[in-house]
Design an enzyme around this catalytic site. Sequence first.
Site, mmCIF file in Angstrom:
data_model
loop_
_atom_site.group_PDB
_atom_site.id
_atom_site.type_symbol
_atom_site.label_atom_id
_atom_site.label_comp_id
_atom_site.label_asym_id
_atom_site.label_seq_id
_atom_site.Cartn_x
_atom_site.Cartn_y
_atom_site.Cartn_z
ATOM 1 C CE LYS A 96 -46.398 40.287 24.452
ATOM 2 N NZ LYS A 96 -46.152 41.610 23.803
ATOM 3 N N GLY A 97 -47.890 34.328 21.668
ATOM 4 C CA GLY A 97 -47.918 33.378 20.545
ATOM 5 C C GLY A 97 -47.192 33.950 19.339
ATOM 6 C CB VAL A 98 -44.227 33.579 17.677
ATOM 7 C CG1 VAL A 98 -43.683 32.148 17.777
ATOM 8 C CG2 VAL A 98 -43.479 34.370 16.633
ATOM 9 C CB THR A 136 -46.576 28.971 23.559
ATOM 10 O OG1 THR A 136 -46.194 28.282 22.370
ATOM 11 C CG2 THR A 136 -45.366 29.137 24.452
ATOM 12 C CD GLU A 188 -53.501 31.061 13.296
ATOM 13 O OE1 GLU A 188 -54.097 30.037 13.605
ATOM 14 O OE2 GLU A 188 -54.071 32.145 13.146
ATOM 15 N N GLY A 222 -47.056 19.945 14.395
ATOM 16 C CA GLY A 222 -45.793 20.177 13.720
ATOM 17 C C GLY A 222 -45.157 21.498 14.070
ATOM 18 C CB SER A 268 -50.680 32.096 17.940
ATOM 19 O OG SER A 268 -50.542 32.148 16.545
ATOM 20 N NE ARG A 269 -56.717 27.895 22.942
ATOM 21 C CZ ARG A 269 -56.612 26.847 23.750
ATOM 22 N NH1 ARG A 269 -55.928 25.776 23.362
ATOM 23 N NH2 ARG A 269 -57.169 26.843 24.927
ATOM 24 N N GLY A 288 -44.140 22.484 16.997
ATOM 25 C CA GLY A 288 -43.125 22.406 18.045
ATOM 26 C C GLY A 288 -43.701 22.505 19.445
#
Lengths: 173, 343, 283, 183
Positions: free
Chosen positions: B288-290, B91, B292, B47, B88-89, B49
């Site tokens: 980068k991850g955004v 992407t 959590e 969920g 958050s890995r 994206g």
Amino acid sequence: MGSRIVSFELCGREVEVLVSPMATLQSVLRSQLGYTGTKEGCRQGGCGSCTVLVDGEPMMSCLLPVEDVEGRRVTTIEGIAPVAGLAPIQQAFIEKNAFQCGYCTPGMVVLTKTLLDHHPSPSRDEIIDALGGNVCRCTGYAPIIEAIEAAAAGATTDAGRDAGDWPDPSGER
Amino acid sequence: MAKLRGTGIAAVNYPTGMNLGGDPSQALIHATTSGSFVVALSSTDLGQGLRTVIGQIAAETLGVAADEVVIDTADTDTGPHCMGTFASRATHRVGNAVKAAAEEARTALLEVAALELNAPVGGLVLDGFGNVLVAGDPGRCVRVAEVASKAQFEYGRTISGRGAYMKPKSPVDPETGAMDPDSTEAHACTIAEVEVDTETGQVAVLGIRSAYEVGRQVNPALVRGQIVGGAWMGMSHALYETTEPYYPNPDHKPKDFSEYVMPGPAELPEIDCVVLEVPSSTGPYGVKGVGEMTANSPIPAIVNAIYHACGVRVDDLPVTPEKILRGLEAKWATESAAAAGGR
Amino acid sequence: MTVVEYFLPRSLAQAVDLLSRHGPDLLVIAGGTVAMPLINDGISLPRQVMGLRFVGLDEIEPSDGGLRIGATTTLTSLLRQRHVPMLAEAARRTASWSIRNMGTVGGNLFTPPPGGDVAVALLALDAEVTLEGSRGRRTLALSEFQTGFMTTALEPQELLTGIGVPAVAGETTYVKFGRKEANTPSVVTVAVRVARDGEVVTDARVALGAVGPHALRARKAEAVLVGSSLEPGAIDEAAEAAAEECEPFDDGIASAWYRRAMVRLFVRRALEELVQHVALEGR
Amino acid sequence: MKVAGHHVLDAGPREVFDAACDPATLLAVIPGCEAIEQVAPHEYQGSLVLRLPGVGATFRTFVRLVDADPPHAAGMEGRVEGPMGTIAGRADFGLTEVDDEPAHDGRPGAGSDGRSIASRTLLEYRGEAVIQGPLARLDSRFAESLANTLIAQGLQALNSHLIEASSTVAPASGRPSPREAPE
């Protein structure tokens, strides 16, 4: 034993369906009639993801025995859009990115469409009260409220189904 | 009735992905006969994206329109390996794998297009709208769909690509404790403004304002959605939500939405954010991850704002009205004892 | 779902007849907002159920300056009536839009705390309930109807058919306090009604919700108020009395300690609001 | 699930104890009790009808008196079985004669009518039960609150029954009529 045929109007057409006693409208819509836009959430009336309209009023289809809608008019998310294109509130949801995972979205759209039918220019309090029974875990409600306000103000594009709002994939913004 | 206002601040450095025992993700891409591309993954979209941003990365790399890319995450038994969707890995890790697979598939596509256009591979470009052009000679072009069809029906070739990315395991240096646990870090700082009712102990969050540095944004609308939704969820963790009740009897744990306390639309504060982009050196296109991290800094910012407002420091979550009332009672008792002692 | 028969009688007579024929194992539901969650969860496993949606008990009628409310009147209908503003306010603060379109005023009397907020307002208004069964009809004060946690004075063969609200004597205030603003279970609900002769209180009702096995009257607080002029001292004393006599519980929403503290606070706030309101009206 | 409490009854311990061992009395005072029969010395079985919101069900009950020390103490082991699940447990009762003081727990009904009573009994109880089946998924507050309500109603009815028995020669029978509004 006890099964019976229930008939009602579903999104503008008459349906007849053989149901077991007290099957919920939600389960009949999804499992027997193929209307899977209505989601199954908590089955406690606590999340609103199963919201449908009965005679134009929002109700929780998980708490509604299907026999209770005999002869009545049921509208699900499948019946919200006009024949061509989208309802203004649907367009507003897209433009304001008023969803993340999308699970609450059908219930939210059914509810907010009805809110605008009842109150074309809802106050902030009316919006908050209307949304109070529908849980969204992703957006924090902010873009949903923005979408309602935009749709009420007529401030959405009237583009149809193809009007995407994705950023240009080339990254040029 | 006293309503006290306060402001609090907190910041977070958030590592993208985890060290694990090596952290791999892999991807396979192939073209269908109609010229759309299927990206096969085992990385689940829960969920957040993922399918959208991975599709954008694949389309960008392939040089085709985003709606020509189909993301297939159907089955973790049969799909290419992925460690999963967490930390958050996705992407970064999956994006890297997909980018590599898309580069290989793009080369395969151009090799077939080169045969069709009778031009060297190096002289071909994709226009992003479904055409392969000969650079500098726009009259010579062929549809991607035609290339894909001919690859299969005339040349007997596949247009496909394989991609793998792995963050290798980083052992701890036994002497120094040093290690390299993550690939990149995103950063954020949040300022929260609250109002505490000293009679009910209720906290109203008035504003959550944040600055985020998240590398290159693949989809700014989704990034903003994550930040705004994450601020709300952070507020919810700070003040409302718990599966472990704060009362002695664990039987009181909430069993449904009527008992699981979380804020509704009325509790929505003003949420604002600015996003800075400092591309990472390891992510595809600098991402980068955004995910959590967006629920992180709002929590201590709100708790700090409560302390600033009424002088009650609560260090277990959620900060319920009861904890604030009990904290205020203890504080007033201490103050009056001190005042009595000072006389 | 264990239900083998679902009856939807079209009249009260049919409903009474079904109940007397099938006995107390026949589960009676109206809006379904209390029973269906239990049935969906497999906690309640009824074989025979009777739904009251079509029995025609969903009208609100003015009566002797008060109201006669059919038991299956929806909370939305109660919200829309203009005769008794406190009942509209109580309905407005109950559950969510969709649930108010389904849930009934009669059903609200069976909703265990921390729900059942309309019952609190009805209690402050001296409402009475009408019960009908094969042995006839009787009326009972609401304060006598709710007998314990999830238990009522309803006999096995009886149905709740209506609620009578007398003409509202005095001024009223209704305050619901929850952890959030909309669609919230109560930490405490307070409904007060005060009748005065000049400055002096001649009659008082202080009803509390979510701080006992059912909606409660804080009779000691009421006694404090009668004869007073709602001066700050009397209000504080009444609030203290209400906090002492309520029977709060722990749940996932709030602890008993917190609920008791909030009874003290919100009884005071409700009475202060009433005084302010009267002062404004008097000008 | 745990329950505990105390109640003052307007009769001596002997009368209370005997009444609590009499099936006819139990039928009259246990809320929802439809039938009760003695199946062995100190063993009873019966049925209980509870019309609770959202739940309508008949429960089969089985109760055995254990460790009886008439009229001072008794233990009770029991089971309640119904479609919602099973509640099985044990309760211990202590009966103490008390002076003619105001009711200890302040509940209405316990000697509150001002009549002079020869002796009174402080009944203290403590019970623990295990809930199994669908019922166990509810918050324990539900089962405990409901149990406390039913115990309080049962003891109030028992007290009315004892008062009635002491003021009339013939023993009372049948279920008490629903209380009327005091006004």
